[in-house]
Design a protein around this motif. Sequence first.
Motif, PDB file in Angstrom:
ATOM      1  N   UNK A  24     -11.815  69.804  36.773  1.00 36.82           N
ATOM      2  CA  UNK A  24     -10.977  70.996  36.877  1.00 36.82           C
ATOM      3  C   UNK A  24     -11.782  72.206  37.332  1.00 36.82           C
ATOM      4  N   UNK A  25     -13.006  72.332  36.842  1.00 39.10           N
ATOM      5  CA  UNK A  25     -13.856  73.451  37.256  1.00 39.10           C
ATOM      6  C   UNK A  25     -14.205  73.349  38.739  1.00 39.10           C
ATOM      7  N   UNK A  26     -14.442  72.136  39.214  1.00 38.07           N
ATOM      8  CA  UNK A  26     -14.726  71.953  40.638  1.00 38.07           C
ATOM      9  C   UNK A  26     -13.504  72.324  41.473  1.00 38.07           C
ATOM     10  N   UNK A  27     -12.325  71.978  40.988  1.00 43.54           N
ATOM     11  CA  UNK A  27     -11.093  72.346  41.697  1.00 43.54           C
ATOM     12  C   UNK A  27     -10.926  73.860  41.686  1.00 43.54           C
ATOM     13  N   UNK A  28     -11.192  74.489  40.539  1.00 37.93           N
ATOM     14  CA  UNK A  28     -11.057  75.944  40.439  1.00 37.93           C
ATOM     15  C   UNK A  28     -12.058  76.659  41.341  1.00 37.93           C
ATOM     16  N   UNK A  29     -13.211  76.039  41.570  1.00 38.21           N
ATOM     17  CA  UNK A  29     -14.234  76.639  42.427  1.00 38.21           C
ATOM     18  C   UNK A  29     -13.979  76.364  43.905  1.00 38.21           C
ATOM     19  N   UNK A  30     -12.916  75.622  44.205  1.00 37.72           N
ATOM     20  CA  UNK A  30     -12.574  75.352  45.597  1.00 37.72           C
ATOM     21  C   UNK A  30     -13.400  74.235  46.217  1.00 37.72           C
ATOM     22  N   UNK A  31     -13.866  73.310  45.416  1.00 41.13           N
ATOM     23  CA  UNK A  31     -14.707  72.216  45.910  1.00 41.13           C
ATOM     24  C   UNK A  31     -13.939  71.049  46.502  1.00 41.13           C
ATOM     25  N   UNK A  32     -12.608  71.075  46.391  1.00 46.85           N
ATOM     26  CA  UNK A  32     -11.811  69.980  46.928  1.00 46.85           C
ATOM     27  C   UNK A  32     -11.066  70.455  48.165  1.00 46.85           C
ATOM     28  N   UNK A  33     -10.806  69.527  49.067  1.00 49.55           N
ATOM     29  CA  UNK A  33     -10.069  69.865  50.284  1.00 49.55           C
ATOM     30  C   UNK A  33      -8.611  70.100  49.937  1.00 49.55           C
ATOM     31  N   UNK A  34      -7.892  70.833  50.805  1.00 51.60           N
ATOM     32  CA  UNK A  34      -6.485  71.107  50.582  1.00 51.60           C
ATOM     33  C   UNK A  34      -5.720  69.809  50.428  1.00 51.60           C
ATOM     34  N   UNK A  35      -4.798  69.807  49.486  1.00 53.15           N
ATOM     35  CA  UNK A  35      -3.956  68.641  49.276  1.00 53.15           C
ATOM     36  C   UNK A  35      -4.489  67.678  48.246  1.00 53.15           C
ATOM     37  N   UNK A  36      -5.758  67.772  47.872  1.00 58.49           N
ATOM     38  CA  UNK A  36      -6.313  66.808  46.923  1.00 58.49           C
ATOM     39  C   UNK A  36      -5.924  67.119  45.493  1.00 58.49           C
ATOM     40  N   UNK A  37      -5.367  68.308  45.247  1.00 61.33           N
ATOM     41  CA  UNK A  37      -4.980  68.655  43.887  1.00 61.33           C
ATOM     42  C   UNK A  37      -3.508  68.438  43.647  1.00 61.33           C
ATOM     43  N   UNK A  38      -2.806  67.849  44.590  1.00 63.15           N
ATOM     44  CA  UNK A  38      -1.369  67.663  44.466  1.00 63.15           C
ATOM     45  C   UNK A  38      -1.011  66.559  43.511  1.00 63.15           C
ATOM     46  N   UNK A  39       0.275  66.514  43.184  1.00 67.54           N
ATOM     47  CA  UNK A  39       0.769  65.525  42.246  1.00 67.54           C
ATOM     48  C   UNK A  39       1.778  64.577  42.865  1.00 67.54           C
ATOM     49  N   UNK A  40       2.204  64.832  44.068  1.00 69.38           N
ATOM     50  CA  UNK A  40       3.205  63.985  44.706  1.00 69.38           C
ATOM     51  C   UNK A  40       2.594  62.714  45.257  1.00 69.38           C
ATOM     52  N   UNK A  41       3.455  61.824  45.750  1.00 73.35           N
ATOM     53  CA  UNK A  41       2.962  60.570  46.288  1.00 73.35           C
ATOM     54  C   UNK A  41       2.166  60.779  47.568  1.00 73.35           C
ATOM     55  N   UNK A  42       2.397  61.925  48.230  1.00 74.51           N
ATOM     56  CA  UNK A  42       1.642  62.210  49.442  1.00 74.51           C
ATOM     57  C   UNK A  42       0.345  62.950  49.137  1.00 74.51           C
ATOM     58  N   UNK A  43       0.080  63.217  47.829  1.00 76.32           N
ATOM     59  CA  UNK A  43      -1.118  63.943  47.445  1.00 76.32           C
ATOM     60  C   UNK A  43      -0.971  65.432  47.634  1.00 76.32           C
ATOM     61  N   UNK A  44       0.181  65.884  48.078  1.00 80.55           N
ATOM     62  CA  UNK A  44       0.366  67.295  48.357  1.00 80.55           C
ATOM     63  C   UNK A  44       1.245  68.012  47.366  1.00 80.55           C
ATOM     64  N   UNK A  45       1.701  67.325  46.339  1.00 81.85           N
ATOM     65  CA  UNK A  45       2.490  67.986  45.313  1.00 81.85           C
ATOM     66  C   UNK A  45       3.855  68.408  45.796  1.00 81.85           C
ATOM     67  N   UNK A  46       4.304  67.873  46.924  1.00 83.15           N
ATOM     68  CA  UNK A  46       5.615  68.216  47.422  1.00 83.15           C
ATOM     69  C   UNK A  46       5.678  69.611  48.013  1.00 83.15           C
ATOM     70  N   UNK A  47       4.561  70.137  48.457  1.00 81.84           N
ATOM     71  CA  UNK A  47       4.544  71.492  48.981  1.00 81.84           C
ATOM     72  C   UNK A  47       4.409  71.519  50.492  1.00 81.84           C
TER      73      UNK A  47
END
Length: 130
Positions: A24-47
């Motif tokens: 979570x800290x790595x995500x908060x620091x912006x260490x993940x690429x866009x879309x990797x924090x999503x919850x949908x089946x496409x990895x994008x959280x439906x956004x």
Amino acid sequence: SGRVKHAVDQFISREQFQDAVVVAAACAAGRFVEGSFGVGSDGGGGRGAGGAEQKGGDFDDGELYGQEMLKKINACMAVQWMQESQPILAACCMVSVGCVAEAVTLLVRGNELEMAFGLACCYERNTLAV
């Protein structure tokens, strides 16, 4: 698969809070690429494409999502500490993510009234100074 929420949820379900905090800290620091924090089946959280909402300027949905996950993890840790009759450690979990009012509540519930009073006084002084 790059699904941060899934990884954090798995760590929480296994009570591996330290590992969940690292992700979570790595995500908060912006260490993940866009879309990797999503919850949908496409990895994008439906956004939509890319996974991040476009609200203009310097808004980074991944960092905000990471902060929300940190609060969730620390709340789980606080519950665990309260179940082990450690209200001071539970309050520390909440203060670490800026939830001072919740920390005071936990201290009162744990009968640490002097500490709750001291924390409330310090918090009130800091909020008035701002």
